[in-house]
Write a protein that holds these residues in place. Structure first.
Motif, short mmCIF file in Angstrom:
data_model
loop_
_atom_site.label_atom_id
_atom_site.label_comp_id
_atom_site.label_asym_id
_atom_site.label_seq_id
_atom_site.Cartn_x
_atom_site.Cartn_y
_atom_site.Cartn_z
N GLY A 99 0.82 -1.21 0.00
CA GLY A 99 0.00 0.00 0.00
C GLY A 99 0.85 1.25 0.00
N LEU A 100 1.94 1.25 0.79
CA LEU A 100 2.85 2.39 0.82
C LEU A 100 3.41 2.67 -0.57
N GLY A 101 3.84 1.61 -1.26
CA GLY A 101 4.39 1.78 -2.60
C GLY A 101 3.38 2.30 -3.59
N LEU A 102 2.20 1.72 -3.59
CA LEU A 102 1.18 2.12 -4.56
C LEU A 102 0.69 3.54 -4.32
N PHE A 103 0.42 3.88 -3.06
CA PHE A 103 -0.04 5.24 -2.74
C PHE A 103 1.03 6.27 -3.10
N SER A 104 2.28 5.97 -2.76
CA SER A 104 3.36 6.93 -3.00
C SER A 104 3.52 7.25 -4.48
N ILE A 105 3.52 6.21 -5.30
CA ILE A 105 3.72 6.42 -6.73
C ILE A 105 2.50 7.08 -7.36
N ILE A 155 11.10 7.18 4.53
CA ILE A 155 12.33 7.21 3.73
C ILE A 155 12.22 6.26 2.55
N CYS A 156 11.60 5.10 2.76
CA CYS A 156 11.41 4.15 1.65
C CYS A 156 10.54 4.78 0.57
N SER A 157 9.49 5.47 1.00
CA SER A 157 8.60 6.15 0.06
C SER A 157 9.37 7.23 -0.71
N PHE A 158 10.14 8.02 0.01
CA PHE A 158 10.90 9.12 -0.60
C PHE A 158 11.89 8.58 -1.64
N ALA A 159 12.59 7.51 -1.29
CA ALA A 159 13.57 6.92 -2.22
C ALA A 159 12.87 6.39 -3.47
N PRO A 174 6.40 4.89 -19.10
CA PRO A 174 5.64 5.21 -17.88
C PRO A 174 5.13 3.98 -17.13
N ASP A 175 4.59 3.00 -17.84
CA ASP A 175 4.04 1.83 -17.16
C ASP A 175 5.12 1.11 -16.34
N PHE A 176 6.27 0.93 -16.95
CA PHE A 176 7.37 0.26 -16.25
C PHE A 176 7.83 1.09 -15.06
N SER A 177 7.90 2.40 -15.24
CA SER A 177 8.32 3.30 -14.16
C SER A 177 7.38 3.20 -12.97
N LEU A 178 6.08 3.20 -13.24
CA LEU A 178 5.09 3.15 -12.17
C LEU A 178 5.20 1.87 -11.36
N TRP A 179 5.15 0.73 -12.04
CA TRP A 179 5.15 -0.54 -11.33
C TRP A 179 6.48 -0.83 -10.65
N SER A 180 7.58 -0.58 -11.34
CA SER A 180 8.89 -0.89 -10.75
C SER A 180 9.17 -0.02 -9.53
N SER A 181 8.77 1.24 -9.58
CA SER A 181 9.00 2.13 -8.44
C SER A 181 8.13 1.75 -7.26
N ALA A 182 6.87 1.41 -7.52
CA ALA A 182 5.98 0.98 -6.44
C ALA A 182 6.50 -0.29 -5.78
N LEU A 183 6.96 -1.23 -6.59
CA LEU A 183 7.50 -2.48 -6.05
C LEU A 183 8.82 -2.25 -5.33
N ALA A 184 9.59 -1.27 -5.80
CA ALA A 184 10.85 -0.95 -5.12
C ALA A 184 10.59 -0.43 -3.72
N ILE A 185 9.59 0.44 -3.57
CA ILE A 185 9.23 0.95 -2.24
C ILE A 185 8.78 -0.20 -1.35
N CYS A 186 7.93 -1.05 -1.89
CA CYS A 186 7.45 -2.21 -1.14
C CYS A 186 8.61 -3.10 -0.72
N GLY A 187 9.50 -3.40 -1.66
CA GLY A 187 10.64 -4.27 -1.37
C GLY A 187 11.58 -3.66 -0.35
N LEU A 188 11.84 -2.36 -0.47
CA LEU A 188 12.74 -1.68 0.47
C LEU A 188 12.16 -1.70 1.87
#
Length: 200
Positions: A99-105, A155-159, A174-188
């Protein structure tokens, strides 16, 4: 439905689930469950829209979001009671991180679309990601987790927001940017939680 709207809906559902679980742990009735789920799901996006001077608010424009939370609240009491018996803490943490990743992106994307400078856009992403949880904890008479947990959260959200911004500037689709960044926040967030990384 656009990709960003799909991400927004998923984030709302995950945020609502977090609100349901917290409200039931406080033994709230159905009104309390709906209230906590509503502010958890919509709190961050509402503050973002206010700061961006965007009217009407996103959940007013899409009333189906609010209706969905209302309907889910009616079945949340038995559903959450059952879920708490079969769902482990790790699953709850994973859902919260996702949720943090999806909301942030979703937040940083909306801010860019509104023409905000990139640093302000990144802050809008963080606000969208964490503010619903802050309101949830305040209403439930808790010190907000983001302020007491000690583990990297905002900090995970910010990164992840900056990862998205840099990918956009680099011409990544854009599609790749959205999903990969959201998953990166989640993973971090999950890695720092699993490793016990603390800011203290």
């Amino acid at each position: 439905m656009s990709l960003i709207k799909i991400i927004e809906v998923l984030a709302i559902l995950i945020g609502a689930f977090s609100g349901f679980a917290e409200a039931r742990s406080k033994k709230m009735d159905v009104v309390g469950v709906f209230t906590v789920a509503f502010i958890t799901a919509f709190g961050g996006g509402t503050l973002r829209d206010i700061l961006l001077d965007k009217r009407p608010l996103f959940w007013v424009t899409h009333q189906e979001y609010a209706i969905l939370i209302f309907v889910l609240s009616l079945i949340a009491v038995p559903a959450v009671r059952m879920a708490r018996k079969i769902v482990s803490e790790r699953v709850i943490v994973f859902a919260d991180a996702l949720g943090l990743g999806l909301f942030s992106i979703a937040g940083v994307s909306e801010a860019l679309a509104a023409g905000m400078p990139i640093f302000i856009a990144s802050m809008m992403g963080v606000i969208t990601g964490v503010f619903g949880g802050i309101l949830r904890d305040i209403v439930c008479n808790e010190i907000p987790m983001v302020l007491r947990d000690g583990r990297p959260y905002a900090i995970c959200s910010f990164a992840g927001c900056w990862m998205y911004l840099l990918m956009q500037k680099s011409g990544v689709p854009p599609d790749f940017s959205l999903w990969s960044s959201a998953l990166a926040i989640c993973g971090l967030r999950l890695v720092t939680w699993a490793k016990g990384v603390r800011l203290e």
